[in-house]
Design an enzyme around this catalytic site. Structure first.
Site, PDB file in Angstrom:
ATOM      1  CG  ASP A 110       8.610  -0.278  -1.708  1.00  0.00           C
ATOM      2  OD1 ASP A 110       9.534   0.279  -1.758  1.00  0.00           O
ATOM      3  OD2 ASP A 110       7.456   0.466  -2.119  1.00  0.00           O
ATOM      4  N   GLY A 129       1.422   1.801  -5.713  1.00  0.00           N
ATOM      5  CA  GLY A 129       2.114   2.409  -6.592  1.00  0.00           C
ATOM      6  C   GLY A 129       2.498   1.280  -7.714  1.00  0.00           C
ATOM      7  CE  LYS A 130       8.058   0.905  -5.076  1.00  0.00           C
ATOM      8  NZ  LYS A 130       7.237   1.813  -4.388  1.00  0.00           N
ATOM      9  CB  ALA A 138      -0.910  -0.012   1.130  1.00  0.00           C
ATOM     10  CB  CYS A 162      11.792   5.395  -0.642  1.00  0.00           C
ATOM     11  SG  CYS A 162      10.803   5.453   0.730  1.00  0.00           S
TER      12      CYS A 162
HETATM   13  C1  LIG Z   1       7.378   2.103   1.588  1.00  0.00           C
HETATM   14  S1  LIG Z   1       5.550   1.354   1.843  1.00  0.00           S
HETATM   15  C2  LIG Z   1       5.095   0.916   0.418  1.00  0.00           C
HETATM   16  C3  LIG Z   1       4.747   1.584  -0.638  1.00  0.00           C
HETATM   17  C4  LIG Z   1       4.127   0.792  -1.536  1.00  0.00           C
HETATM   18  N1  LIG Z   1       5.061  -0.423  -2.196  1.00  0.00           N
HETATM   19  C5  LIG Z   1       3.818   1.554  -3.301  1.00  0.00           C
HETATM   20  O1  LIG Z   1       4.745   1.434  -3.958  1.00  0.00           O
HETATM   21  O2  LIG Z   1       2.800   2.228  -3.027  1.00  0.00           O
HETATM   22  C6  LIG Z   1       5.784   0.243   2.971  1.00  0.00           C
HETATM   23  C7  LIG Z   1       4.507  -0.286   3.564  1.00  0.00           C
HETATM   24  O3  LIG Z   1       4.826  -1.492   4.384  1.00  0.00           O
HETATM   25  C8  LIG Z   1       3.587  -1.598   5.195  1.00  0.00           C
HETATM   26  N2  LIG Z   1       4.135  -2.634   6.359  1.00  0.00           N
HETATM   27  C9  LIG Z   1       5.034  -2.083   7.275  1.00  0.00           C
HETATM   28  N3  LIG Z   1       5.387  -3.202   7.952  1.00  0.00           N
HETATM   29  C10 LIG Z   1       4.747  -4.216   7.461  1.00  0.00           C
HETATM   30  C11 LIG Z   1       4.721  -5.605   7.771  1.00  0.00           C
HETATM   31  N4  LIG Z   1       5.226  -6.128   8.903  1.00  0.00           N
HETATM   32  N5  LIG Z   1       3.840  -6.473   7.061  1.00  0.00           N
HETATM   33  C12 LIG Z   1       3.055  -5.913   6.147  1.00  0.00           C
HETATM   34  N6  LIG Z   1       3.067  -4.728   5.618  1.00  0.00           N
HETATM   35  C13 LIG Z   1       3.975  -3.869   6.547  1.00  0.00           C
HETATM   36  C14 LIG Z   1       3.384  -0.292   5.627  1.00  0.00           C
HETATM   37  O4  LIG Z   1       1.615  -0.269   5.904  1.00  0.00           O
HETATM   38  C15 LIG Z   1       3.497   0.395   4.118  1.00  0.00           C
HETATM   39  O5  LIG Z   1       2.102   0.453   3.558  1.00  0.00           O
END
Ligand SMILES: C[S@@+](CC[C@H](N)C(=O)[O-])C[C@H]1O[C@@H](n2cnc3c(N)ncnc32)[C@H](O)[C@@H]1O
Length: 388
Positions: free
Chosen positions: A269, A211-212, A208, A322
């Site tokens: 990501d 984007g990817k 979430a 990022c």
């Molecule tokens: C860098 S953002 C991802 C952005 C996304 N890939 C995009 O391109 O739009 C990292 C995401 O990892 C999720 N996250 C963090 N810890 C997590 C976990 N233990 N399990 C699953 N998701 C996790 C967060 O809620 C966040 O949405």
């Protein structure tokens, strides 16, 4: 939600946009604004004093937004009473009479400059200074080539990409309602480009707001989008709906969840310090203290270990952050490879103009890259392949 966040949500959109612009301009130039204030006061104002806060906001408006002097004074003074009001009035008057410098290459917080100087170079610090002074351009990712022609003025720096010099509401741009594109920094679009076209079923493990996921779905993969945040997954679902793309969504913590069968490819990501996004989110430079970076790196290493087991033999694991911190990128991957001899780096090709792959095979995006075209967010991504 804290009080400030609640107040921001309750503002009319135009006021919220103005408040966000003022906060952004203040954070972009904070060390230099403080130096100006300190140069104009006999006794150093405490960092958290209201007078310093009000002066920072007023000076940032003048330098970053070109607000006229009378408007600055009229909005700043009512924010303070009594002695502090006289002080703010006096300091603002002195500085405005003298004339303010343009602050085109504002200093970053000292700790960040030292860290990036040690990790990268003085050249990178200077490029970061130049890039933080301006709002970055708008990068659009397209699901199909046909829609790109709606933006003939945009520069294409990679496939399915156009860069616009546009600010303001993106909903007003052509094709938004029809979901023909989404906003995504060019650097953030690189990891999904590393997923092999032959991978049928792909897990986007921290997906979430999507984007990817959208890139992967648009490229024809069967995508499972996992994220532990229900509210961010709701945004991902909205994005998929708008673009008419499809993915299975799973709300779960990747540290507990396991798939029923492995994937052809996994994109991780990972959550990170996000220091690479400092041009859009200058607050990250203050938030990402060394202990936070260390905690992020620890979480990334646990997520990587789990994600690796969800990849089929011969399959791909693309890791991305990022971040401009090597602990979250280069060092993370070297430590992973030392533990997992069943994985190797698949050298990345040149995916975008100006982003030359590192000799180790990964893509490290630095503020020095594509500077003349508006730069990129700081980013790291690598394609790891599991032994067959
Ligand atoms: C860098 S953002 C991802 C952005 C996304 N890939 C995009 O391109 O739009 C990292 C995401 O990892 C999720 N996250 C963090 N810890 C997590 C976990 N233990 N399990 C699953 N998701 C996790 C967060 O809620 C966040 O949405």
């Amino acid at each position: 939600m804290d009080n400030a966040a609640q107040v921001a949500r309750d503002l009319p959109p135009a006021d919220a946009a103005m408040a966000s612009a003022i906060a952004g301009e203040t954070l972009r130039r904070l060390p230099d604004l403080d130096a100006l204030i300190d140069g104009a006061t006999r006794q150093r104002l405490p960092d958290d004093s209201k007078a310093r806060m009000v002066l920072r906001l007023a000076l940032a408006q003048k330098i970053g937004l070109g607000t006229p002097d009378h408007a600055l004074v009229a909005t700043a003074l009512p924010l303070v009473d009594g002695g502090p009001r006289r002080l703010v009035h006096g300091v603002l008057g002195t500085l405005l009479r003298k004339g303010l410098p343009p602050l085109d290459t504002p200093a970053l917080p000292e700790a960040v400059e030292e860290r990036w100087q040690a990790a990268w170079s003085d050249e990178v610090v200077q490029a970061a200074r130049r890039s933080i002074a301006h709002r970055p351009p708008l990068d659009l990712s397209f699901a199909d080539h046909a829609a790109e022609s709606e933006f003939p003025e945009g520069k294409s720096l990679a496939s399915h990409h156009r860069r616009l010099d546009a600010h303001g509401s993106i909903t007003m741009l052509p094709g938004f309602g029809e979901g023909r594109w989404w906003v995504q920094d060019l650097a953030a679009s690189l990891p999904a480009r590393l997923i092999p076209a032959s991978a049928k079923h792909v897990l986007d493990a921290c997906a979430a707001p999507g984007g990817k996921t959208m890139q992967l779905a648009a490229a024809g993969h069967e995508v499972t989008a996992l994220d532990r945040s229900e509210s961010r997954l709701a945004r991902l679902a909205d994005n998929l709906k708008r673009t008419g793309l499809e993915a299975e969504t799973v709300a779960a913590d990747a540290l507990d969840w396991s798939p029923t069968e492995p994937f052809d490819a996994v994109l991780l990501d990972a959550p990170c310090s996000a220091t690479g996004t400092f041009r859009r989110h200058p607050e990250v430079l203050y938030r990402a203290r060394p202990d936070i970076i260390e905690q992020s790196a620890e979480l990334q290493s646990r997520l990587l270990a789990r994600a690796a087991d969800w990849v089929k033999p011969g399959g791909s694991l693309v890791y991305a952050v990022c971040s401009l911190e090597p602990q979250e990128g280069e060092a993370q991957v070297e430590a992973f490879l030392a533990n997992r001899p069943d994985f190797r780096i698949e050298p990345a090709p040149q995916l975008a103009d100006g982003v030359t792959p590192h000799e180790r095979g990964w893509l490290r995006v630095l503020p020095t890259m594509l500077e003349a075209d508006g730069g990129l967010d700081g980013f790291f991504t690598v394609h790891l392949v599991r032994a067959a």
